[in-house]
Design a protein around this motif. Structure first.
Motif, short mmCIF file in Angstrom:
data_model
loop_
_atom_site.label_atom_id
_atom_site.label_comp_id
_atom_site.label_asym_id
_atom_site.label_seq_id
_atom_site.Cartn_x
_atom_site.Cartn_y
_atom_site.Cartn_z
N TYR A 88 0.00 -8.87 6.10
CA TYR A 88 -1.20 -8.02 6.15
C TYR A 88 -1.93 -8.24 4.83
O TYR A 88 -1.42 -7.86 3.78
CB TYR A 88 -0.74 -6.57 6.31
N GLU A 89 -3.08 -8.88 4.89
CA GLU A 89 -3.82 -9.24 3.66
C GLU A 89 -4.86 -8.17 3.35
O GLU A 89 -5.76 -7.94 4.16
CB GLU A 89 -4.47 -10.62 3.84
N ALA A 90 -4.74 -7.54 2.21
CA ALA A 90 -5.70 -6.50 1.81
C ALA A 90 -6.10 -6.69 0.36
O ALA A 90 -6.19 -5.74 -0.40
CB ALA A 90 -5.08 -5.12 2.03
N THR A 91 -6.36 -7.96 0.00
CA THR A 91 -6.75 -8.24 -1.39
C THR A 91 -8.18 -8.76 -1.48
O THR A 91 -8.83 -8.59 -2.51
CB THR A 91 -5.84 -9.33 -2.01
N VAL B 232 2.90 -7.47 -2.35
CA VAL B 232 2.49 -8.40 -3.41
C VAL B 232 1.39 -7.78 -4.26
O VAL B 232 0.38 -7.31 -3.72
CB VAL B 232 2.00 -9.73 -2.79
N GLY B 233 1.59 -7.74 -5.57
CA GLY B 233 0.56 -7.28 -6.50
C GLY B 233 0.58 -8.12 -7.76
O GLY B 233 1.28 -9.14 -7.82
N ARG B 234 -0.17 -7.68 -8.77
CA ARG B 234 -0.19 -8.40 -10.05
C ARG B 234 -0.17 -7.39 -11.18
O ARG B 234 -1.06 -7.34 -12.02
CB ARG B 234 -1.42 -9.30 -10.22
N ARG B 235 0.86 -6.56 -11.19
CA ARG B 235 0.96 -5.51 -12.19
C ARG B 235 2.31 -5.58 -12.89
O ARG B 235 3.32 -5.93 -12.27
CB ARG B 235 0.89 -4.14 -11.50
N CYS C 101 5.04 -8.38 5.11
CA CYS C 101 4.58 -8.40 3.72
C CYS C 101 3.13 -7.94 3.66
O CYS C 101 2.29 -8.40 4.44
CB CYS C 101 4.70 -9.83 3.16
N VAL C 102 2.86 -7.03 2.74
CA VAL C 102 1.49 -6.58 2.49
C VAL C 102 0.99 -7.27 1.23
O VAL C 102 1.67 -7.21 0.19
CB VAL C 102 1.45 -5.05 2.32
N LEU C 103 -0.15 -7.92 1.33
CA LEU C 103 -0.77 -8.51 0.14
C LEU C 103 -1.75 -7.50 -0.41
O LEU C 103 -2.77 -7.20 0.22
CB LEU C 103 -1.48 -9.82 0.49
N GLY C 104 -1.43 -6.94 -1.56
CA GLY C 104 -2.32 -5.95 -2.16
C GLY C 104 -1.62 -4.61 -2.28
O GLY C 104 -1.02 -4.14 -1.31
N ASN C 105 -1.68 -4.01 -3.48
CA ASN C 105 -1.01 -2.74 -3.73
C ASN C 105 -2.01 -1.63 -4.04
O ASN C 105 -1.72 -0.70 -4.79
CB ASN C 105 0.00 -2.89 -4.88
N GLY C 106 -3.21 -1.73 -3.45
CA GLY C 106 -4.15 -0.62 -3.50
C GLY C 106 -3.70 0.47 -2.54
O GLY C 106 -2.65 0.37 -1.91
N SER C 107 -4.52 1.50 -2.40
CA SER C 107 -4.09 2.64 -1.58
C SER C 107 -3.91 2.23 -0.11
O SER C 107 -2.96 2.65 0.54
CB SER C 107 -5.08 3.79 -1.70
N LEU C 108 -4.79 1.35 0.41
CA LEU C 108 -4.65 0.91 1.80
C LEU C 108 -3.38 0.07 1.96
O LEU C 108 -2.64 0.22 2.93
CB LEU C 108 -5.88 0.10 2.23
N GLY C 109 -3.13 -0.80 0.98
CA GLY C 109 -1.91 -1.61 1.02
C GLY C 109 -0.66 -0.74 1.03
O GLY C 109 0.28 -0.99 1.79
N LEU C 110 -0.65 0.29 0.20
CA LEU C 110 0.54 1.14 0.10
C LEU C 110 0.75 1.98 1.35
O LEU C 110 1.89 2.13 1.83
CB LEU C 110 0.44 2.03 -1.14
N LEU C 111 -0.33 2.52 1.90
CA LEU C 111 -0.21 3.26 3.17
C LEU C 111 0.33 2.34 4.26
O LEU C 111 1.22 2.72 5.04
CB LEU C 111 -1.57 3.82 3.59
#
Lengths: 354, 354
Positions: B244-247, B202-205, B177-187
């Motif tokens: 993977y936490e990227a928030t 995981v995002g908040r959109r 699971c990736v926490l964060g849907n920014g560009s780094l999270g998506l890659l």
């Protein structure tokens, strides 16, 4: 035969008379020499570890044992061989992937029992049986202290897992700190002191105290956490490359992050109860990231850790073994092994000798 | 030459005119193609990363760059070669043990500068110079997206460090699971989806959203943390082997412990500000120990991670690159690259092309 057990009606250890067990195919019968007592045994008595064996009105205590093979029963072991048993067993004898791989210490809840802890009788008995695969040979020269193989194996696993986290880079640690001055903490402190330039041990005792005497004799620095909380170690002494937590005091897990030096690792072994408190979660998170820190938990151990522990046991100095073992009692006076005063470090119930 | 910098008087990116730099011995002169923008650049503009270069009244922005060697200057590089520069540099050119070992990412505070972030000019300029040792070759075929080598290298390091923690046993993960849907999270999500049976992001959109479209296209499950907080992932979906936490959202570090499956590892990359809140520290500590869990932080990356990232870049599908890069602007319209709307995923400033 005599056994020390806990029943549903009592919360102290009871001397009971039970039938001597017979080994099933693949099992050997072991004559018990000595069984150590640790914090987990106290927790079992207090009922915070769960589960007697199915259908039993008592559970035999003890998970730190050394014994002599009495009946090899065709397992390839030899009669008279000294062995230390591992702790986790297949539930109802049914194997699973973790036992197949030789890694029962990594099995999830429900896929193991623990002898003397949950769902299975322990080793505090004149005799016990065990699958031969879970009996690790111990040289006769250290048979007397073979009950320390199990606790030492816990640290062998903890160190293995903690050090693996630092493998991707050229880690050059020189300071280590043990949180907790119980028998496991002191054994670990001696082990770490062989590797690190500087070692520290954190406790909450006034001098004179027998554990502080051992810390001094090892050549480590004793830190009284009532004067220097763990998160103030860097200012008072130095930031630590390695921290080994053996207190079960939950704030220590969080204070460890601040007490670590950059690129340091903290290994957690304590098992606290739920406890809500406030932390500066932002700074902790930030600190773990910006300084490449790691917190890792480990529980239990498996055969290769027992084998490493047998090696370590043979290196422990005689003075440390003498000072560490404060009580040796026979089964008839088992209460002495469960006394918890400040002069008790490690207590042992002796069933027999070589 | 044109540069994009931040001055002491403004908190937005400024188009400035500066002299083209000359390479010192050991350095090459690089003609910049493209420079990516990420959250760190926004933090630099907001002043939460510190330190202009000594004596400078501005700092050139940008740390995700790709360029072409213009003047090899006797370094062994070839003119016309495409390269991506690493980020950390020796402070005042003075080396230390971390740079000697090729591990500047493990250097403590004060023993490095970071180009475009702290103490050193970045790459948002028509030309930049760099020691040749910090210029990693990129195949011409992916030159257009070479600015992604730096962010990809962050994940290469994070994965390397996280997976090392699971080396001591036979880890068989199948959910990430990736926490964060920014560009780094998506890659990172795409990378993990190549390895894991099931992936989550995981995002908040609200849908429709371009990042959620990418998550769908990868074949991952989108989790809205407003409906399912991270610590409720196990109940709502499943416990995760890898998180993977990227928030940079501090509670995520703690919720990660609960969201992990037994024997799982969580890697933290976010850099939150201090923030006090209540946690059930006892249960967290207990959970880390009894289920052999690990939390590890990593920051930055070094040359071998850049080299791995170059390999990964060549595997990224065209659709992902197309969808990810939402803005390509010239230096004269740099504001467009710093806009932060929900339709912005990855913005790039283009100085030149091959």
């Amino acid at each position: 035969m005599k056994v020390i057990g806990v029943t549903r009606d009592d919360d102290g250890p009871q001397l009971l008379e039970r039938e001597r067990p017979s080994p099933d195919p693949g099992e050997a019968l072991v004559r018990t020499l000595r069984v150590g007592v640790d914090g987990t045994d106290h927790e079992v008595l207090n009922g915070s570890h769960g589960g007697f064996p199915d259908g039993a009105d008592h559970m035999i205590l003890g998970h730190e044992a050394v014994g002599v093979v009495e009946e090899p029963n065709g397992t390839g072991l030899e009669a008279g061989q000294v062995v230390a048993p591992t702790v986790r067993r297949k539930p109802n004898g049914e194997t699973n992937e973790y036992f197949r791989r030789g890694e029962p210490d990594m099995a999830p809840d429900g896929e193991y029992t623990e002898r003397g802890i949950v769902g299975d009788h322990g080793f505090m008995a004149e005799y016990f049986t065990s699958p031969a695969d879970f009996l690790v040979p111990v040289p006769k020269s250290v048979a007397e202290y073979g009950f320390l193989v199990e606790p030492l194996s816990i640290t062998e696993k903890a160190n293995e897992h903690a050090y693996a986290t630092r493998e991707p880079f050229d880690w050059r640690p020189d300071s280590a700190c043990v949180l907790g001055n119980g028998s496991l903490g002191l054994l670990t402190l001696w082990m770490l002191d062989q590797e690190y330039d500087r070692t520290y041990c954190v406790g909450r005792r006034d001098r004179p105290d027998p554990t502080v005497d051992i810390i001094d004799e090892i050549g480590s620095t004793y830190v009284d956490s009532r004067e220097t909380p763990v998160d103030e170690l860097p200012g008072a002494y130095e930031a630590m490359d390695y921290i080994y937590e053996a207190t079960g005091f939950a704030p220590h897990a969080f204070q460890t992050v601040k007490a670590l030096d950059q690129n340091g690792v903290g290994v957690l072994l304590g098992i606290p109860e739920p406890w809500e408190f406030e932390v500066d979660g932002g700074s902790l998170h930030n600190e773990i990231v910006l300084h490449n820190k790691c917190l890792i938990g480990t529980v239990n151990s498996h055969v290769s850790h027992f084998e490493d522990a047998v090696e370590t046991l043979q290196e422990l100095p005689a003075w440390l073994l003498d000072d560490l073992v404060t009580t040796v009692t026979d089964p008839e006076h088992v209460e002495a092994a469960f006394e918890d005063g400040d002069d008790q470090i490690k207590a042992v119930v002796e069933f027999d000798s070589l």
